[in-house]
Scaffold this active site. Structure first.
Site, short mmCIF file in Angstrom:
data_model
loop_
_atom_site.label_atom_id
_atom_site.label_comp_id
_atom_site.label_asym_id
_atom_site.label_seq_id
_atom_site.Cartn_x
_atom_site.Cartn_y
_atom_site.Cartn_z
N SER A 1 -10.44 -0.53 3.39
CA SER A 1 -9.68 -0.67 4.65
C SER A 1 -9.25 0.70 5.15
O SER A 1 -8.62 1.46 4.41
CB SER A 1 -8.43 -1.52 4.41
OG SER A 1 -8.76 -2.78 3.92
N GLU B 1 -4.75 4.15 6.44
CA GLU B 1 -4.39 3.84 5.05
C GLU B 1 -4.77 4.96 4.06
O GLU B 1 -3.93 5.35 3.24
CB GLU B 1 -5.02 2.50 4.65
CG GLU B 1 -4.31 1.82 3.50
CD GLU B 1 -4.75 2.38 2.16
OE1 GLU B 1 -3.88 2.69 1.34
OE2 GLU B 1 -5.96 2.54 1.94
N ARG C 1 0.84 -1.21 0.00
CA ARG C 1 0.00 0.00 0.00
C ARG C 1 0.87 1.26 0.00
O ARG C 1 0.58 2.24 0.69
CB ARG C 1 -0.93 0.03 1.22
CG ARG C 1 -2.00 -1.02 1.25
CD ARG C 1 -3.02 -0.82 0.14
NE ARG C 1 -4.15 -1.72 0.29
CZ ARG C 1 -4.13 -3.00 -0.08
NH1 ARG C 1 -3.05 -3.52 -0.62
NH2 ARG C 1 -5.20 -3.75 0.09
N1 EPU Z 1 -10.92 -10.73 10.12
C1 EPU Z 1 -11.67 -10.87 11.26
N2 EPU Z 1 -12.63 -9.93 11.51
C2 EPU Z 1 -12.86 -8.88 10.70
C3 EPU Z 1 -12.09 -8.73 9.54
C4 EPU Z 1 -11.11 -9.67 9.27
O1 EPU Z 1 -11.49 -11.79 12.02
O2 EPU Z 1 -13.74 -8.08 11.01
C5 EPU Z 1 -9.92 -11.76 9.80
C6 EPU Z 1 -10.39 -12.64 8.63
O3 EPU Z 1 -11.19 -13.68 9.05
C7 EPU Z 1 -9.09 -13.10 8.04
C8 EPU Z 1 -8.16 -11.93 8.31
O4 EPU Z 1 -8.74 -11.16 9.33
O5 EPU Z 1 -8.63 -14.22 8.72
C9 EPU Z 1 -7.88 -11.09 7.07
O6 EPU Z 1 -9.12 -10.60 6.56
P1 EPU Z 1 -9.36 -10.36 4.99
O7 EPU Z 1 -8.96 -11.55 4.21
O8 EPU Z 1 -10.75 -9.85 4.83
O9 EPU Z 1 -8.31 -9.25 4.59
P2 EPU Z 1 -7.80 -7.94 5.32
O10 EPU Z 1 -6.40 -8.17 5.78
O11 EPU Z 1 -8.78 -7.50 6.34
C10 EPU Z 1 -6.75 -7.01 3.12
C11 EPU Z 1 -6.74 -5.69 2.37
C12 EPU Z 1 -8.03 -5.51 1.60
C13 EPU Z 1 -8.16 -6.67 0.61
C14 EPU Z 1 -8.14 -7.99 1.40
C15 EPU Z 1 -8.11 -9.18 0.48
C16 EPU Z 1 -5.33 -4.17 3.63
C17 EPU Z 1 -5.27 -2.97 4.51
N3 EPU Z 1 -6.56 -4.60 3.29
O12 EPU Z 1 -7.80 -6.92 4.08
O13 EPU Z 1 -7.91 -4.30 0.85
O14 EPU Z 1 -9.35 -6.58 -0.13
O15 EPU Z 1 -6.95 -8.07 2.19
O16 EPU Z 1 -6.86 -9.28 -0.11
O17 EPU Z 1 -4.29 -4.70 3.24
C18 EPU Z 1 -8.36 -1.97 0.90
O18 EPU Z 1 -7.15 -1.79 0.82
O19 EPU Z 1 -9.17 -1.01 0.94
C19 EPU Z 1 -8.88 -3.33 0.95
C20 EPU Z 1 -10.17 -3.59 1.11
#
Ligand code: EPU
Length: 360
Positions: A259, A355, A178
Site C-alpha cells: 500500500s 505510507e 501503521r
Molecule cells: N478496493 C477497491 N478497489 C481497489 C482496492 C480496494 O474497490 O482497487 C476496495 C475493496 O474492494 C475493499 C476495500 O477497498 O472493499 C478495502 O480493500 P482491501 O481489503 O484490499 O484492503 P486495503 O484497505 O486496500 C489494507 C492494508 C493492506 C492489507 C489489507 C488487508 C493499509 C494501507 N493497507 O488494504 O496492507 O493487506 O488491508 O488487511 O492499511 C500494506 O500495508 O502494504 C498492505 C498491503
C-alpha cells in the site's frame, strides 16, 4: 564497557547500488553500504562512523531490512546498514504462551511459516507480507484483521548515538495504525536488533475481515465446511496467501512497496457527507466514533486503477499499490503519488498520507 576496537567491522562498500535492496527497484546509490549480522558488528560500525566524523557531523544512517517500505527519491549521502541479524529462540513459555525472540534480519514470511510449523499461533493473518522482522514494528504491519502489536512482547534496539542496547516494551512502542514511536519521536534514533513475540499455544483465529470472510463463505458454497466450526489457523494462513496472491503484485515480479497510502480516517459527519455523494463508499468504524475509509476504493473510483505513465503506474487489481515495472526513479514515483493525492483531495476532500518512508 564495550571495547569497540575488538569488534569485527563489516566490509564497507563505497558508492554501492541499492537497486536490488529496495522492492521498488529504484536505481539509487549509497555513499557506503555495510551488511551487519550481529549486534557487535552494529556497534563496531557505529563506533567507526563516530571516529570517521571526528569533530564534524557523522554520516547519516539508513537501516534497511527487506527494503519493502522505502522510497529512495535520491542517492543516499550516508551509510546504509543492511540488517542481517538472524536467530529464533524461545526465551520463555507458560501454559498458554511462548515468547519467541527473533533476529531483526529474519524474513517476515519465513517467520510466519516457522510459527505455523511449530504451532505457535497468532501471526497467520500476516502471511506473505514482504520485509524483515526488524522493520515490522516500525510501521506496526497489519493485514486481514491482525496487527503486529497484537502478538508483540518487546524489542531490543541499539541507540545510534551511544551504541547502547535498549529494550522497548509494547507501551513504549506506542503502536498505532501503521505507526509507532519509531516513526515519530524516536525516528532515526535506534536500530532494531531483535523482536520478541508472545504467541499462543492454542489457536484463536481471526477471520472477520471482509475479504477473508468472503473467501471462506465462497469455499463453503463450494462444499467446504466453513460455518460449522471456525477454520483452522492453517486454513486462515492458506486463505490469506491466496487472497494476497490474487490481488497484490509480487515485488520480485512487479516492483512495489505494498500500500502506497494509509487508509484515511475521517469523522462520522465527513463520512456521512461523502456517503451521500458517492454510492458504495467503503469505510470501517475505528476508535472515537471515526471511520477509516478504503483509500484503494477512492483511488479506484477516481479512475486510477491500472493507470500507466511512462515506467510507473497503479496496480491493475489494487489501486492502493503503485508499481514500478520500468525501474523508474523514486522522484518519478513520488510525482505520480502527488497527482493521485491532489486528485483525491479535489474529488473527495480527503488527504491521503504516503505510507512508506521517503528518503530524499
Ligand atoms: N478496493 C477497491 N478497489 C481497489 C482496492 C480496494 O474497490 O482497487 C476496495 C475493496 O474492494 C475493499 C476495500 O477497498 O472493499 C478495502 O480493500 P482491501 O481489503 O484490499 O484492503 P486495503 O484497505 O486496500 C489494507 C492494508 C493492506 C492489507 C489489507 C488487508 C493499509 C494501507 N493497507 O488494504 O496492507 O493487506 O488491508 O488487511 O492499511 C500494506 O500495508 O502494504 C498492505 C498491503
Amino acid at each position: 564497557m564495550d571495547n569497540h576496537s575488538a569488534m569485527p567491522l563489516p566490509t564497507m562498500m563505497p558508492s554501492a547500488s541499492l537497486q536490488s535492496l529496495n522492492t521498488l527497484a529504484v536505481p539509487a546509490t549509497a555513499a557506503f553500504l555495510a551488511r551487519v549480522s550481529s549486534v557487535e558488528q552494529l556497534r563496531a560500525v557505529l563506533a567507526w562512523r563516530k571516529q570517521e566524523a571526528g569533530q564534524g557531523d557523522p554520516l547519516p544512517i539508513m537501516a534497511l531490512g527487506g527494503g519493502s517500505n522505502v522510497v529512495l527519491a535520491a542517492d543516499f549521502p550516508g551509510l546504509v546498514l543492511q540488517i542481517d541479524i538472524q536467530g529464533r529462540d524461545i526465551i520463555a513459555e507458560d501454559d498458554d504462551y511462548v515468547w519467541l525472540k527473533v533476529g531483526a534480519g529474519e524474513n517476515w514470511h519465513q517467520l510466519v511459516e516457522f510459527c505455523m510449523n511449530f504451532h505457535y499461533w497468532g501471526l497467520e493473518n500476516l502471511a506473505l507480507i514482504p520485509g524483515s522482522v526488524g522493520a515490522a514494528p516500525i510501521q506496526n504491519i497489519g493485514a486481514y484483521g491482525v496487527e503486529l502489536c497484537d502478538y508483540f512482547s518487546e524489542l531490543s534496539a541499539v541507540e545510534i548515538k551511544s551504541g547502547l542496547s535498549v529494550n522497548f516494551d509494547k507501551t513504549a512502542c506506542r503502536f498505532g495504525y501503521r505507526d509507532s514511536i519509531f516513526k515519530q519521536q524516536m525516528k532515526d534514533r535506534y536500530i532494531i536488533t531483535s523482536v520478541t513475540f508472545k504467541l499462543r499455544k492454542e489457536p484463536a483465529v481471526v477471520c472477520e475481515y471482509p475479504a477473508l470472510k468472503q473467501f471462506f463463505e465462497q469455499q463453503s458454497e463450494e462444499g467446504l465446511e466453513y460455518g460449522v466450526e471456525p477454520p483452522s489457523p492453517h486454513r486462515v494462513f492458506d486463505a490469506v496467501c491466496s487472497i494476497r496472491q490474487s490481488k497484490l503484485p509480487d515485488p520480485d515480479v512487479i516492483p512495489n512497496v505494498g500500500s502506497f497510502f494509509k487508509n484515511p480516517v475521517v469523522t462520522q459527519e465527513q463520512y456521512q457527507n461523502l456517503q451521500q455523494q458517492h454510492e458504495g463508499l467503503v469505510g470501517y468504524p475505528v476508535e472515537n466514533g471515526q471511520i477509516k475509509l478504503a483509500a484503494g476504493w477512492l483511488i479506484d473510483q477516481a479512475g486510477w486503477r491500472g493507470y500507466q505513465q511512462n515506467s510507473v503506474g497503479v496496480h491493475k487489481d489494487q489501486a492502493l499499490v503503485l508499481v514500478n515495472p520500468g525501474h523508474a526513479s523514486g522522484a518519478e514515483i513520488l510525482l505520480l503519488a502527488k497527482k493521485i493525492q491532489d486528485d483525491i483531495k479535489a474529488k473527495f476532500g480527503v488527504v491521503l498520507e504516503v505510507e512508506p518512508r521517503i528518503y530524499q
